[in-house]
Design a protein around this motif. Sequence first.
Motif, PDB file in Angstrom:
ATOM      1  N   ASP A 124    -155.744 -77.748  -6.617  1.00 50.55           N
ATOM      2  CA  ASP A 124    -155.134 -76.862  -7.621  1.00 50.55           C
ATOM      3  C   ASP A 124    -153.921 -76.122  -7.061  1.00 50.55           C
ATOM      4  OD1 ASP A 124    -156.608 -75.353  -5.820  1.00 50.55           O
ATOM      5  OD2 ASP A 124    -157.214 -73.869  -7.322  1.00 50.55           O
ATOM      6  N   MET A 125    -153.390 -76.574  -5.939  1.00 48.35           N
ATOM      7  CA  MET A 125    -152.237 -75.912  -5.326  1.00 48.35           C
ATOM      8  C   MET A 125    -151.154 -76.951  -5.056  1.00 48.35           C
ATOM      9  SD  MET A 125    -151.976 -73.796  -1.700  1.00 48.35           S
ATOM     10  CE  MET A 125    -153.345 -72.708  -2.133  1.00 48.35           C
ATOM     11  N   SER A 126    -149.960 -76.710  -5.583  1.00 46.27           N
ATOM     12  CA  SER A 126    -148.864 -77.647  -5.348  1.00 46.27           C
ATOM     13  C   SER A 126    -148.067 -77.227  -4.120  1.00 46.27           C
ATOM     14  CB  SER A 126    -147.930 -77.698  -6.567  1.00 46.27           C
ATOM     15  OG  SER A 126    -147.164 -76.508  -6.653  1.00 46.27           O
ATOM     16  N   PHE A 127    -147.327 -78.179  -3.589  1.00 45.53           N
ATOM     17  CA  PHE A 127    -146.510 -77.884  -2.413  1.00 45.53           C
ATOM     18  C   PHE A 127    -145.469 -76.812  -2.731  1.00 45.53           C
ATOM     19  CE2 PHE A 127    -142.503 -78.494  -0.174  1.00 45.53           C
ATOM     20  CZ  PHE A 127    -142.908 -78.339   1.136  1.00 45.53           C
ATOM     21  N   LEU A 128    -144.774 -76.934  -3.866  1.00 41.68           N
ATOM     22  CA  LEU A 128    -143.713 -75.984  -4.192  1.00 41.68           C
ATOM     23  C   LEU A 128    -144.258 -74.583  -4.442  1.00 41.68           C
ATOM     24  CD1 LEU A 128    -141.328 -78.122  -6.439  1.00 41.68           C
ATOM     25  CD2 LEU A 128    -140.985 -77.384  -4.072  1.00 41.68           C
ATOM     26  N   TRP A 129    -145.464 -74.496  -5.048  1.00 37.59           N
ATOM     27  CA  TRP A 129    -146.065 -73.171  -5.254  1.00 37.59           C
ATOM     28  C   TRP A 129    -146.312 -72.500  -3.910  1.00 37.59           C
ATOM     29  CZ3 TRP A 129    -150.237 -70.419  -3.630  1.00 37.59           C
ATOM     30  CH2 TRP A 129    -150.558 -69.246  -4.334  1.00 37.59           C
ATOM     31  N   LEU A 130    -146.863 -73.248  -2.974  1.00 40.22           N
ATOM     32  CA  LEU A 130    -147.138 -72.691  -1.653  1.00 40.22           C
ATOM     33  C   LEU A 130    -145.842 -72.379  -0.918  1.00 40.22           C
ATOM     34  CD1 LEU A 130    -149.141 -71.990   0.601  1.00 40.22           C
ATOM     35  CD2 LEU A 130    -149.036 -74.390   1.317  1.00 40.22           C
ATOM     36  N   ALA A 131    -144.880 -73.297  -0.998  1.00 37.01           N
ATOM     37  CA  ALA A 131    -143.610 -73.095  -0.293  1.00 37.01           C
ATOM     38  C   ALA A 131    -142.902 -71.836  -0.780  1.00 37.01           C
ATOM     39  CB  ALA A 131    -142.713 -74.308  -0.486  1.00 37.01           C
ATOM     40  N   ASP A 132    -142.996 -71.546  -2.077  1.00 37.97           N
ATOM     41  CA  ASP A 132    -142.365 -70.339  -2.623  1.00 37.97           C
ATOM     42  C   ASP A 132    -142.872 -69.076  -1.931  1.00 37.97           C
ATOM     43  OD1 ASP A 132    -140.697 -71.545  -4.462  1.00 37.97           O
ATOM     44  OD2 ASP A 132    -142.157 -71.472  -6.089  1.00 37.97           O
ATOM     45  N   ARG A 133    -144.123 -69.070  -1.554  1.00 39.05           N
ATOM     46  CA  ARG A 133    -144.702 -67.889  -0.916  1.00 39.05           C
ATOM     47  C   ARG A 133    -144.502 -67.885   0.598  1.00 39.05           C
ATOM     48  NH1 ARG A 133    -145.723 -69.051  -5.683  1.00 39.05           N
ATOM     49  NH2 ARG A 133    -146.447 -67.432  -7.113  1.00 39.05           N
ATOM     50  N   VAL A 134    -144.560 -69.049   1.193  1.00 33.11           N
ATOM     51  CA  VAL A 134    -144.389 -69.118   2.644  1.00 33.11           C
ATOM     52  C   VAL A 134    -142.962 -68.738   3.052  1.00 33.11           C
ATOM     53  CG1 VAL A 134    -144.322 -70.693   4.626  1.00 33.11           C
ATOM     54  CG2 VAL A 134    -146.253 -70.770   3.031  1.00 33.11           C
ATOM     55  N   VAL A 135    -141.954 -69.162   2.270  1.00 36.66           N
ATOM     56  CA  VAL A 135    -140.576 -68.876   2.680  1.00 36.66           C
ATOM     57  C   VAL A 135    -140.250 -67.389   2.613  1.00 36.66           C
ATOM     58  CG1 VAL A 135    -139.673 -71.153   2.132  1.00 36.66           C
ATOM     59  CG2 VAL A 135    -139.644 -69.377   0.361  1.00 36.66           C
ATOM     60  N   VAL A 136    -140.936 -66.645   1.766  1.00 34.46           N
ATOM     61  CA  VAL A 136    -140.746 -65.189   1.748  1.00 34.46           C
ATOM     62  C   VAL A 136    -141.119 -64.625   3.111  1.00 34.46           C
ATOM     63  CG1 VAL A 136    -141.535 -63.024   0.730  1.00 34.46           C
ATOM     64  CG2 VAL A 136    -141.152 -65.016  -0.736  1.00 34.46           C
ATOM     65  N   VAL A 137    -142.229 -65.115   3.644  1.00 32.74           N
ATOM     66  CA  VAL A 137    -142.711 -64.666   4.943  1.00 32.74           C
ATOM     67  C   VAL A 137    -141.793 -65.155   6.061  1.00 32.74           C
ATOM     68  CG1 VAL A 137    -144.604 -64.913   6.591  1.00 32.74           C
ATOM     69  CG2 VAL A 137    -145.093 -64.535   4.171  1.00 32.74           C
ATOM     70  N   VAL A 138    -141.351 -66.405   5.954  1.00 30.66           N
ATOM     71  CA  VAL A 138    -140.468 -66.973   6.977  1.00 30.66           C
ATOM     72  C   VAL A 138    -139.171 -66.175   7.066  1.00 30.66           C
ATOM     73  CG1 VAL A 138    -139.090 -68.992   7.621  1.00 30.66           C
ATOM     74  CG2 VAL A 138    -141.448 -69.285   6.817  1.00 30.66           C
ATOM     75  N   ALA A 139    -138.661 -65.741   5.927  1.00 36.36           N
ATOM     76  CA  ALA A 139    -137.408 -64.977   5.918  1.00 36.36           C
ATOM     77  C   ALA A 139    -137.543 -63.685   6.703  1.00 36.36           C
ATOM     78  CB  ALA A 139    -136.984 -64.686   4.476  1.00 36.36           C
ATOM     79  N   ILE A 140    -138.611 -62.925   6.448  1.00 36.86           N
ATOM     80  CA  ILE A 140    -138.763 -61.658   7.173  1.00 36.86           C
ATOM     81  C   ILE A 140    -139.136 -61.904   8.620  1.00 36.86           C
ATOM     82  CG2 ILE A 140    -141.203 -61.241   6.644  1.00 36.86           C
ATOM     83  CD1 ILE A 140    -138.316 -58.660   6.612  1.00 36.86           C
ATOM     84  N   ALA A 141    -139.872 -62.992   8.888  1.00 39.99           N
ATOM     85  CA  ALA A 141    -140.228 -63.327  10.271  1.00 39.99           C
ATOM     86  C   ALA A 141    -138.985 -63.639  11.084  1.00 39.99           C
ATOM     87  CB  ALA A 141    -141.198 -64.507  10.296  1.00 39.99           C
ATOM     88  N   GLY A 142    -137.985 -64.248  10.436  1.00 41.17           N
ATOM     89  CA  GLY A 142    -136.752 -64.571  11.135  1.00 41.17           C
ATOM     90  C   GLY A 142    -136.070 -63.336  11.699  1.00 41.17           C
ATOM     91  N   THR A 143    -136.214 -62.217  11.013  1.00 41.51           N
ATOM     92  CA  THR A 143    -135.636 -60.967  11.498  1.00 41.51           C
ATOM     93  C   THR A 143    -136.281 -60.558  12.814  1.00 41.51           C
ATOM     94  OG1 THR A 143    -135.155 -60.224   9.244  1.00 41.51           O
ATOM     95  CG2 THR A 143    -135.252 -58.542  10.956  1.00 41.51           C
ATOM     96  N   PHE A 144    -137.606 -60.645  12.875  1.00 37.32           N
ATOM     97  CA  PHE A 144    -138.328 -60.305  14.102  1.00 37.32           C
ATOM     98  C   PHE A 144    -137.894 -61.219  15.254  1.00 37.32           C
ATOM     99  CE2 PHE A 144    -141.084 -58.368  10.999  1.00 37.32           C
ATOM    100  CZ  PHE A 144    -141.668 -57.285  11.647  1.00 37.32           C
ATOM    101  N   ILE A 145    -137.838 -62.511  14.974  1.00 39.09           N
ATOM    102  CA  ILE A 145    -137.578 -63.491  16.031  1.00 39.09           C
ATOM    103  C   ILE A 145    -136.156 -63.382  16.557  1.00 39.09           C
ATOM    104  CG2 ILE A 145    -137.392 -65.962  16.499  1.00 39.09           C
ATOM    105  CD1 ILE A 145    -139.798 -66.304  14.538  1.00 39.09           C
ATOM    106  N   ARG A 146    -135.181 -63.228  15.665  1.00 43.12           N
ATOM    107  CA  ARG A 146    -133.806 -63.093  16.136  1.00 43.12           C
ATOM    108  C   ARG A 146    -133.598 -61.768  16.886  1.00 43.12           C
ATOM    109  NH1 ARG A 146    -133.156 -67.734  16.833  1.00 43.12           N
ATOM    110  NH2 ARG A 146    -131.974 -69.112  15.461  1.00 43.12           N
ATOM    111  N   THR A 147    -134.320 -60.730  16.506  1.00 38.66           N
ATOM    112  CA  THR A 147    -134.268 -59.490  17.276  1.00 38.66           C
ATOM    113  C   THR A 147    -134.830 -59.714  18.671  1.00 38.66           C
ATOM    114  OG1 THR A 147    -134.512 -58.186  15.244  1.00 38.66           O
ATOM    115  CG2 THR A 147    -134.945 -57.053  17.328  1.00 38.66           C
TER     116      THR A 147
END
Length: 275
Positions: A124-147
């Motif tokens: 009951d979970m599509s790839f795009l539905w999951l990707a929409d939520r994971v990329v939100v996290v990846v975006a903020i995580a990128g701030t931590f990692i580049r710092t």
Amino acid sequence: MDLLLLATDFFTWSVDPVAFSLGPLEPRWYGVLFASSFLVGFWLTRKMFLHAGRDPEEVDQLLTYVLIGTVVGARLGHVLFYDPAFYFRYPSEILKIWHGGLASHGAAIGIIIAMYMFIKKFRDMSFLWLADRVVVVVAIAGTFIRTGNFMNSEIVGQPTEVPWAVIFTKVDMLPRHPTQLYEALLCILVFGILWKVYHAYKTNPPEGSLFALFLATLFSGRFLLEFTKMEQAAFAADWVFNMGQWLSIPLIGIGIWLIIKKVDWNQPDIQKQQN
């Protein structure tokens, strides 16, 4: 003008990459910030799963998949994209992650593969539905990692005379673009855009919309910022575009294709529902 003569006019960065000492343990800033990105990401993902009425315990399993995908993908990306000759000559070095060498484009590919593997467990979970939520996290995580990269004085920028240039004394005495901070700010901007769209659609954005926006905006920004960065792949020094830019192009293309062809932007958002 000789940049060395101007060195005293710029901000000097010489912070110890070790965050603190705890007996024989000496955690580094990069490791602390990397771990913090996953903690924040875990909390944020659980929040989004609850918004969708899903079992938040699913996030525990997802975290394992994404963590493995991130580390393995980032490491293999560095090995294959930036220094294959060295690692093919010394294959034992591939596993020595503590020696440094993680590539964000490799991490992106690793996370995508991890998501595909994860959704096989949930019909009951599509790839795009999951990707929409994971990329939100990846975006903020990128701030931590580049710092973290900034704290380590790594992935430095080209020499420059801009007023905000930074001298990374562990590298040399040349004032350089703080490209790590540029990318950290880019990640904050992309996170803000995604979070805005997420809530504009009452936490139920059109499927694929956030994933598409993430790919198009983040990697377009990365493409431009690569012009300020020192080339990471020695063999690509004479290329028109550097390795990071070539790796960004297909991701930008996928994002634009999704935006134009795949995403149903006619799904009513909160603004239209109120009118």
